[in-house]
Design an enzyme around this catalytic site. Structure first.
Site, PDB file in Angstrom:
ATOM      1  NE  ARG A  56     -82.948  69.344  58.921  1.00 14.75           N
ATOM      2  CZ  ARG A  56     -82.536  70.172  59.887  1.00 14.75           C
ATOM      3  NH1 ARG A  56     -83.232  70.250  61.019  1.00 14.75           N
ATOM      4  NH2 ARG A  56     -81.485  70.932  59.722  1.00 14.75           N
ATOM      5  CD  GLU A 115     -82.678  67.458  55.592  1.00  9.79           C
ATOM      6  OE1 GLU A 115     -82.915  68.652  55.358  1.00  9.79           O
ATOM      7  OE2 GLU A 115     -81.638  67.070  56.127  1.00  9.79           O
ATOM      8  CB  SER A 142     -79.700  68.622  53.059  1.00  5.51           C
ATOM      9  OG  SER A 142     -79.042  67.700  53.884  1.00  5.51           O
TER      10      SER A 142
END
Length: 321
Positions: free
Chosen positions: A194, A316, A243
């Site tokens: 990520r 995130e 998320s």
């Protein structure tokens, strides 16, 4: 660029892709001035969580030259720049700056030989996955489960179910603050979980991806399987930014949802910002949550997980404040 009392973000919505040429030429064209329009749009219309308190200005122009000129001009004030095709993982903020929404002409997809697909950065991940399926190209099935765009996926190396953007990427076409267009091969980019090391000031224009030959029926079966897995485990059809926290793989083998579940009362809420009952790494806007509600909930979760487990969580989602 000074701080505005009303803390507005300028939101540049570019509808047309034309050509890149000398700025002085377009400045001398009367027609280009006549078609340069500024209108107001609330940012919450573009966020998946429907959270925003900001006023937004929209700039449209029929010339790509205006885009390059605009990017060059704002160097004078050096405001924060953030380019988006869709505001999936972006919540509102109290920071002055510029948000550029890439419009429909950044949503084109082209098929090249050897299973290579070129997609504009405003193309949705699902649209690219469907395009690949209809052309018998596999390896892009996981994109069908990511509710974002190519530009956002490149920015954080999005992924799910064991696959990430870096696995299928060939190259990225970008625009820098000086109005220069560059192509960056994927081999020159050291993606992480990520994470992309690319300069935050770069605006992603398009990207090339490579898949492998696979029958449409096989691809559809894989997509259906992934979607079922997602729907069984994640909240859908609700206001959420997706998320919220990254899995802290460098600190523990436990998933972030496991850490949250044992550290935070799942009925915790701040205003209308709450934790999803289906997957506690998804925070939802029950009705009219504001930015501070969601930010306070995020901070509360981080603090409690740190206190109970000693593990520091990293978001995130991208929070601009």
């Amino acid at each position: 660029m000074g701080r505005s009392p009303c803390k507005l973000i300028i939101f540049s919505y570019l509808l047309f892709w034309s050509y890149f040429s000398n700025a002085s030429k377009i400045l001398s064209e009367p027609d280009s001035w006549e078609n340069f329009v500024i209108t107001a749009i609330p940012l919450w219309e573009f966020t998946m969580s429907n959270i925003s308190l900001l006023g937004v200005a929209t700039i449209t122009s029929p010339h790509f030259d205006w885009f390059a000129l605009f990017i060059t001009w704002i160097i004078i004030g050096k405001p924060a720049i953030s380019a988006r095709g869709l505001f999936g993982n972006l919540d509102d903020s109290k920071r002055d700056g510029i948000i550029i929404k890439l419009g429909k002409n950044f949503s084109n997809i082209s098929l090249l030989p050897n299973n290579i697909i070129v997609a504009g950065s405003a193309v949705s991940d699902k649209k690219l996955s469907d395009f690949a399926m209809n052309n018998n190209i596999g390896k892009l099935e996981f994109l069908s489960c990511i509710p974002g765009t190519i530009g956002g996926g490149l920015r954080i190396n999005s992924g799910c179910f064991g696959s990430e953007f870096k696995d299928i990427l060939v190259s990225i076409q970008v625009l820098d603050r000086n109005g220069n267009i560059k192509t960056i091969p994927s081999t020159d980019i050291k993606f992480g979980y990520r994470h992309s090391p690319l300069d935050k000031d770069l605006i992603f224009l398009s990207a090339s991806f490579k898949g492998k030959t696979k029958s449409k029926n096989e691809i559809k079966k894989t997509i259906d399987m992934l979607k079922k897995k997602k729907n069984d485990n994640q909240p859908t059809k609700i206001k959420t930014g997706g998320s919220t926290f990254k899995n802290p793989a460098s600190q523990t083998s436990e998933k972030v949802w496991q850490l949250i579940k044992k550290s935070v009362p799942l009925n915790t809420s701040f205003g209308d910002a709450s934790i999803s009952e289906k997957h506690c790494n998804f925070l939802i806007n029950k009705r009219n949550a504001c930015f501070d509600d969601m930010l306070n909930l995020i901070k509360f979760i981080k603090k409690n997980v740190k206190s109970k487990t000693g593990i520091s969580l990293e978001t995130e989602i991208e929070i601009i404040e």
